[in-house]
Structure formats: structure tokens, C-alpha cells
Design a protein around this motif. Structure first.
Motif, PDB file in Angstrom:
ATOM      1  N   UNK A  54       0.807  -1.217   0.000  1.00 34.90           N
ATOM      2  CA  UNK A  54       0.000   0.000   0.000  1.00 34.90           C
ATOM      3  C   UNK A  54       0.837   1.263   0.000  1.00 34.90           C
ATOM      4  N   UNK A  55       2.138   1.133   0.219  1.00 32.08           N
ATOM      5  CA  UNK A  55       3.037   2.294   0.154  1.00 32.08           C
ATOM      6  C   UNK A  55       3.564   2.447  -1.259  1.00 32.08           C
ATOM      7  N   UNK A  56       4.121   3.623  -1.557  1.00 28.07           N
ATOM      8  CA  UNK A  56       4.555   3.862  -2.935  1.00 28.07           C
ATOM      9  C   UNK A  56       5.801   4.739  -2.967  1.00 28.07           C
ATOM     10  N   UNK A  57       6.765   4.353  -3.794  1.00 31.58           N
ATOM     11  CA  UNK A  57       7.898   5.234  -4.070  1.00 31.58           C
ATOM     12  C   UNK A  57       7.832   5.623  -5.546  1.00 31.58           C
ATOM     13  N   UNK A  58       8.105   6.901  -5.799  1.00 30.01           N
ATOM     14  CA  UNK A  58       7.968   7.434  -7.162  1.00 30.01           C
ATOM     15  C   UNK A  58       9.171   8.281  -7.485  1.00 30.01           C
ATOM     16  N   UNK A  59       9.755   8.082  -8.651  1.00 30.48           N
ATOM     17  CA  UNK A  59      10.892   8.905  -9.048  1.00 30.48           C
ATOM     18  C   UNK A  59      10.804   9.182 -10.543  1.00 30.48           C
ATOM     19  N   UNK A  60      11.310  10.348 -10.951  1.00 27.81           N
ATOM     20  CA  UNK A  60      11.314  10.640 -12.387  1.00 27.81           C
ATOM     21  C   UNK A  60      12.396   9.814 -13.091  1.00 27.81           C
ATOM     22  N   UNK A  61      13.399   9.379 -12.313  1.00 30.20           N
ATOM     23  CA  UNK A  61      14.442   8.520 -12.860  1.00 30.20           C
ATOM     24  C   UNK A  61      14.286   7.092 -12.369  1.00 30.20           C
ATOM     25  N   UNK A  62      15.416   6.449 -12.098  1.00 31.09           N
ATOM     26  CA  UNK A  62      15.402   5.060 -11.657  1.00 31.09           C
ATOM     27  C   UNK A  62      15.222   4.968 -10.143  1.00 31.09           C
ATOM     28  N   UNK A  63      14.858   3.774  -9.682  1.00 28.48           N
ATOM     29  CA  UNK A  63      14.690   3.547  -8.248  1.00 28.48           C
ATOM     30  C   UNK A  63      15.553   2.346  -7.851  1.00 28.48           C
ATOM     31  N   UNK A  64      16.350   2.529  -6.803  1.00 25.53           N
ATOM     32  CA  UNK A  64      17.161   1.441  -6.277  1.00 25.53           C
ATOM     33  C   UNK A  64      16.747   1.213  -4.837  1.00 25.53           C
ATOM     34  N   UNK A  65      16.435   0.002  -4.488  1.00 27.74           N
ATOM     35  CA  UNK A  65      15.944  -0.269  -3.140  1.00 27.74           C
ATOM     36  C   UNK A  65      16.865  -1.254  -2.435  1.00 27.74           C
ATOM     37  N   UNK A  66      17.376  -0.813  -1.299  1.00 28.71           N
ATOM     38  CA  UNK A  66      18.101  -1.734  -0.422  1.00 28.71           C
ATOM     39  C   UNK A  66      17.160  -1.991   0.729  1.00 28.71           C
ATOM     40  N   UNK A  67      16.638  -3.194   0.795  1.00 28.91           N
ATOM     41  CA  UNK A  67      15.604  -3.484   1.773  1.00 28.91           C
ATOM     42  C   UNK A  67      14.541  -4.320   1.091  1.00 28.91           C
ATOM     43  N   UNK A  68      13.292  -4.027   1.387  1.00 32.30           N
ATOM     44  CA  UNK A  68      12.225  -4.851   0.840  1.00 32.30           C
ATOM     45  C   UNK A  68      11.205  -4.011   0.096  1.00 32.30           C
ATOM     46  N   UNK A  69      10.763  -4.552  -1.029  1.00 30.41           N
ATOM     47  CA  UNK A  69       9.689  -3.898  -1.779  1.00 30.41           C
ATOM     48  C   UNK A  69       8.450  -4.775  -1.705  1.00 30.41           C
ATOM     49  N   UNK A  70       7.439  -4.279  -0.985  1.00 26.43           N
ATOM     50  CA  UNK A  70       6.175  -5.016  -0.895  1.00 26.43           C
ATOM     51  C   UNK A  70       5.031  -4.166  -1.431  1.00 26.43           C
ATOM     52  N   UNK A  71       5.320  -2.936  -1.743  1.00 27.52           N
ATOM     53  CA  UNK A  71       4.291  -2.032  -2.257  1.00 27.52           C
ATOM     54  C   UNK A  71       4.533  -1.737  -3.726  1.00 27.52           C
ATOM     55  N   UNK A  72       4.479  -0.459  -4.078  1.00 26.41           N
ATOM     56  CA  UNK A  72       4.604  -0.069  -5.479  1.00 26.41           C
ATOM     57  C   UNK A  72       5.858   0.788  -5.674  1.00 26.41           C
ATOM     58  N   UNK A  73       6.635   0.473  -6.687  1.00 27.50           N
ATOM     59  CA  UNK A  73       7.757   1.323  -7.076  1.00 27.50           C
ATOM     60  C   UNK A  73       7.468   1.830  -8.483  1.00 27.50           C
ATOM     61  N   UNK A  74       7.401   3.147  -8.637  1.00 28.35           N
ATOM     62  CA  UNK A  74       7.090   3.739  -9.948  1.00 28.35           C
ATOM     63  C   UNK A  74       8.279   4.580 -10.407  1.00 28.35           C
ATOM     64  N   UNK A  75       9.024   4.059 -11.368  1.00 31.41           N
ATOM     65  CA  UNK A  75      10.187   4.775 -11.897  1.00 31.41           C
ATOM     66  C   UNK A  75       9.792   5.462 -13.201  1.00 31.41           C
ATOM     67  N   UNK A  76      10.552   6.484 -13.587  1.00 30.13           N
ATOM     68  CA  UNK A  76      10.273   7.203 -14.829  1.00 30.13           C
ATOM     69  C   UNK A  76       8.862   7.738 -14.874  1.00 30.13           C
ATOM     70  N   UNK A  77       8.474   8.406 -13.780  1.00 29.74           N
ATOM     71  CA  UNK A  77       7.086   8.849 -13.632  1.00 29.74           C
ATOM     72  C   UNK A  77       6.601   9.659 -14.832  1.00 29.74           C
ATOM     73  N   UNK A  78       7.477  10.532 -15.371  1.00 32.40           N
ATOM     74  CA  UNK A  78       7.053  11.364 -16.505  1.00 32.40           C
ATOM     75  C   UNK A  78       7.365  10.714 -17.844  1.00 32.40           C
ATOM     76  N   UNK A  79       7.460   9.406 -17.853  1.00 30.96           N
ATOM     77  CA  UNK A  79       7.574   8.708 -19.127  1.00 30.96           C
ATOM     78  C   UNK A  79       8.979   8.322 -19.543  1.00 30.96           C
TER      79      UNK A  79
END
Lengths: 228, 264
Positions: A128-153
Motif C-alpha cells: 500500500x506504500x509507494x515510491x515514485x521517481x522521475x528517474x530510476x529507483x534502487x531499493x536496499x531493503x524490501x519492496x512489498x508495495x509499489x515502485x514507480x520509476x520514470x514517472x514522466x515517461x
């Protein structure tokens, strides 16, 4: 005395070089005489473009207009201005774009953490949580929600994470649902992978050793605004 | 043209969301085309119980604010062949992000494609409740045998009676046979008489409900549990069947049967 304005011909065309140490008043005056002289000498009737170099001085828009007004007529044109000065604003903007945003936190259900450029998240994205970036996303830890990279296309963006859990990855307009089995095996414990959009605009998951081949530009900042 | 049923309770934690997921699934098992609408904006759960959480792309607020079309926001439950859909709530907005008129419009559109639309109402009687009620044709009221839940249920019935919706039908959830038989809590008949509305069904307390929900599988999918049977009966009653109420009597297992596997 070194003149305030000098003319230089290069392979690309003509350059008007304005000395940054000269006063603007002198510059305008010399520019006028120089232009007058040139117009007298030029009989070809060809159109000529000038590239104006201002060295260690950044002209304001009004000053640029004035320079253009002096030089330009039917045949002469000022095509572009160039200075060796960067405004603070541009600098900061570039710095922001070129350096990843570091977030150390837990992203809980309903929270959205956003970044301009790339994001490095150290922590856990809960369902239910979300990370958003206009570029790339790197996660050290756990992703159980949503990761949205390149938000503007920006489809060249990637998401790097350990995909052990049910999650969702979006890159630009593409969505990928990650389904994992309930019981984790030892093999699953080390599955840091990356997600990218392939040539067919389809999201794919690949192992990390292919990252450099598929996205060679990542991790290689050429530096400078004009190269960046 | 479909029918919209709101599932409400007033008090929180009595099993609205679990009941919505299970009744919806039971209706889908009966071959009906069902859409579940989660109205608990900001604290959504229905997606979790159905195991569809990571499939959410657009939510109800995206639809209301025009970022997505209604059909884009609907999530298909793969366990059923185009029978069960979920319209998820938003997690990062609040209940005031949508109003009654928008809700009515949306449900009207859903009614064209679905036979049953179940609206999972949030706890409380604020905007979220009003939105859920506004769009509904019928109401199901969930309560537990606890006096606090029954008190809130009574208040809800009063509020629903002021609207155009018919009197709600009652589901008594989490019944503990032993306590009810011992008279520690009001029994089914007392509760029904006290609230004076029609009884739709009863659900016995069952650990399997929590176990199944935690795995994202509504308990009703497995017919071997008493709670599952309860939800299936409710679905059949909604469809108009006459189904006898499940028996309260705990089957007395004699010590001989326990030991030898036979005897009375």
C-alpha cells in the motif's frame, strides 16, 4: 587596449566574442561600428548567422535583445548566445538531476515518497506504500508495495530491488505485477534483480549482471549540463 | 440492470469487509457477475482479503478525478472466470475525496455490467457511510452478538430508515455457540427481535476465516468450514432460495466416540 568586441570566423560560422571585462556601454558602441563596417564590406547578399560568445558574463534577456537589435538586419542574424557562466538555479537543477535522492525510511501504507531524478531507498516499502521517481529507483531493503520509476515517461529508467515479495513495479506507463509464492526457499533469499522496459515496450525482469549491458548509461555520469 | 447492496455495521471490526469478500465470492460461485466496491478510502482492506493488493493500478479516486476510466480501475479476480471484480479504494486520500452524487453515478454505470454490486462501507456514520448508502438499493447490516455492536447497529437501522433504501437485512457474525447457549450473550432470536429487522444469516466464529483471509483466499472458497457454509447460505438467500438457518446445537461428541470412533 583590447577591443570589447571581436569577430572570428570558424568552420561553423561567424562568432562575435564579447570581452567580459569591457563595460556594456563600450560593447554596444563597438558592436555598432563593427556591424556597420561589416555591412559595408559584405556585398554577397548571403544570409549570415552569428554565434555570440560572452565569456565570463551572462547577459540578461534584455541585454541579449539589445545585442540582437544592433546586429540584426535583412541578412545578419544572431543565432545563439553562449557563456561560460552557469546560473545558480541551473547548477542546483543539474545537481538535483545528476545525484540520486537518498531516503532512509519505512514507507507505510498510504504514504508516497517522491524524488526528482533517481532514488535510493534504504528501508522497506510496505504493502500500500509507494515510491515514485522521475528517474530510476534502487531499493536496499524490501519492496512489498509499489515502485514507480520514470514517472514522466522516462522508459529508460529501471527499478533495482530484491523481488522476494508480492509487489508492483511501474516504469512510465507500463505496469508489472510481481507474484511470489507463499513459502520462500533459500534460492529466493538472494534475488536482487532489476526491472526495465525492453525495445517492445514490455516490462521485463532480468538478473543484475545484465544491467550494464542493457542500460550502459546507468552509473556513468558524463558530467556537465551540456554532456548530461 | 444490477442491484447495489451496501454492507454496513456502524461499529468497526465486526466483519464488514470479510463479509463483503465472502458474500461476493459466494455469489460469484453461484454464477453471478459481481463487483465489490471498497468505500473505506484511506484504510482499504478488501483488496488484501481478496489477495489482489499488488494488482491495484487505479482506484476509485482516480476514476472520480478523471485520471482513469471506470473499467480500467476494475481488478479481475483470476480465480473466477470474469465473474468477480473489485473496485479498490484509494489509500492516500480521505473519505471526503468523493461525494454522494459521484458515487451514485459510478454505481449506476456499474449496474449496467454487473448483477450484484456489493459496497463495503467504512465504520462510522460520516461521509464514507453517506456515500456508501447513497448509491445502494439494499442494505445488509453486520453485527456480532456483543451489546456494543448491537447498539451501533440499532443506530444504523435508524439512519437507513430515513433514506429510500428498504430496511436492512441482518447478518449476525462471529457467533460463539458455547457463550450463546450459556446465555452470556444475546442469542440469535433476541438480537433479531431487538433490532426488528429480517435475519439474513448467521456466521459462527471460525479461526479458518482469519487463516484464509491472511492468505488472500476468502474462506467461502473451501466448503468444509461452518463459516463458509454460513456465507454460502446468505448468498443463496440473496438469490431468493429458501435455506434453513444453521443449527445452533453443538453436536455432543461422546467420550466413547472420541476414543473408539463409534458409539453415541
Amino acid at each position: 587596449m583590447k577591443s570589447a568586441v571581436s569577430l572570428k570566423g570558424t568552420q561553423e560560422g561567424y562568432q562575435l566574442i564579447i570581452q567580459s571585462s569591457a563595460s556594456l556601454q563600450d560593447v554596444y558602441e563597438e558592436l555598432e561600428t563593427l556591424t556597420l563596417q561589416m555591412k559595408k564590406d559584405s556585398h554577397t547578399g548571403r544570409k549570415i548567422n552569428f554565434h555570440v560568445k560572452t565569456g565570463q558574463r551572462e547577459l540578461t534577456d534584455a541585454e541579449k535583445e539589445k545585442v540582437s537589435a544592433i546586429v540584426e538586419d535583412e541578412y545578419f542574424k544572431v543565432s545563439s548566445f553562449e557563456s561560460e557562466v552557469l546560473s545558480l538555479e541551473k547548477c542546483l537543477q543539474w545537481h538535483k538531476e545528476a545525484s540520486p535522492t537518498l531516503e532512509v525510511r519505512t514507507v507505510r501504507s498510504g504514504q508516497i515518497v517522491e524524488a526528482e531524478g533517481d532514488m535510493l531507498l534504504i528501508g522497506v516499502v510496505h504493502p500500500g506504500g509507494m515510491v515514485r521517481a522521475t528517474g530510476s529507483i534502487y531499493i536496499i531493503g524490501e519492496l512489498k508495495g509499489i515502485a514507480h520509476a520514470g514517472v514522466y515517461g522516462k522508459e529508460s529508467a529501471v527499478v533495482v530491488a530484491n523481488f522476494r515479495y508480492n509487489a508492483q513495479v511501474r516504469i512510465g506507463d507500463n505496469v508489472h505485477v510481481i507474484e511470489k509464492k507463499d513459502q520462500l526457499t533459500d534460492e529466493d533469499s538472494d534475488t536482487t534483480e532489476f526491472v526495465y522496459v525492453n525495445d517492445l515496450h514490455i516490462i521485463e525482469v532480468s538478473s543484475l549482471e545484465n544491467l550494464k549491458t542493457i542500460r550502459p548509461e546507468i552509473g556513468k555520469h558524463a558530467g556537465g549540463i551540456y554532456n548530461g | 440492470m444490477g442491484k447495489a447492496i451496501v454492507i454496513t455495521s456502524g461499529k468497526g471490526g465486526v466483519g464488514k469487509t470479510t463479509s463483503t469478500a465472502n458474500i461476493g465470492t459466494a455469489l460469484a460461485l453461484q454464477g453471478k457477475k459481481v463487483c465489490l466496491v471498497d468505500m473505506d478510502i484511506g484504510l482499504r482492506n478488501l483488496d488484501v482479503i481478496l489477495g489482489l493488493e499488488n494488482r491495484i493500478i487505479y482506484d476509485i479516486i482516480d476514476v472520480v478525478e478523471g485520471r482513469a476510466k471506470l473499467h480500467q480501475a476494475l481488478i479481475k479476480d483470476k480465480r473466477f472466470n470474469d465473474q468477480l471484480f473489485l473496485l479498490p479504494a484509494a489509500q492516500h486520500a480521505d473519505k471526503n475525496a468523493i461525494n454522494e452524487i459521484q458515487m451514485v453515478d459510478m454505481v449506476e454505470e456499474l449496474k449496467k455490467d454487473f448483477e450484484y454490486i456489493l459496497i463495503d462501507c467504512p465504520a462510522g456514520i460520516e461521509q464514507g457511510f453517506k456515500n456508501s448508502i447513497a448509491a445502494a438499493d439494499d442494505a445488509i447490516l453486520v453485527t456480532t452478538p456483543e451489546i456494543s455492536a448491537i447498539r451501533d447497529a440499532d443506530r444504523i437501522i435508524g439512519l437507513i430508515e430515513q433514506t429510500a433504501i428498504e430496511a436492512p437485512q441482518l447478518v449476525i457474525n462471529r457467533i460463539r455457540k458455547g457463550m450463546m447457549e450459556a446465555g452470556d450473550v444475546m442469542d440469535v432470536e433476541e438480537i433479531t427481535r431487538h433490532l426488528s429487522i429480517k435475519l439474513l444469516g448467521i456466521i459462527f466464529e471460525d479461526d479458518e476465516v482469519v487463516r484464509a483471509s491472511n492468505k488472500g483466499n476468502p474462506v467461502v472458497l473451501d466448503p468444509n468450514h461452518p463459516s463458509s457454509q454460513g456465507y454460502r447460505n446468505i448468498a443463496r438467500r440473496i438469490l431468493g432460495d429458501t435455506v434453513p438457518l444453521m443449527t445452533m446445537k453443538e453436536e455432543k461428541v461422546s467420550i466413547w466416540k472420541k476414543i473408539f470412533g463409534f458409539g453415541k
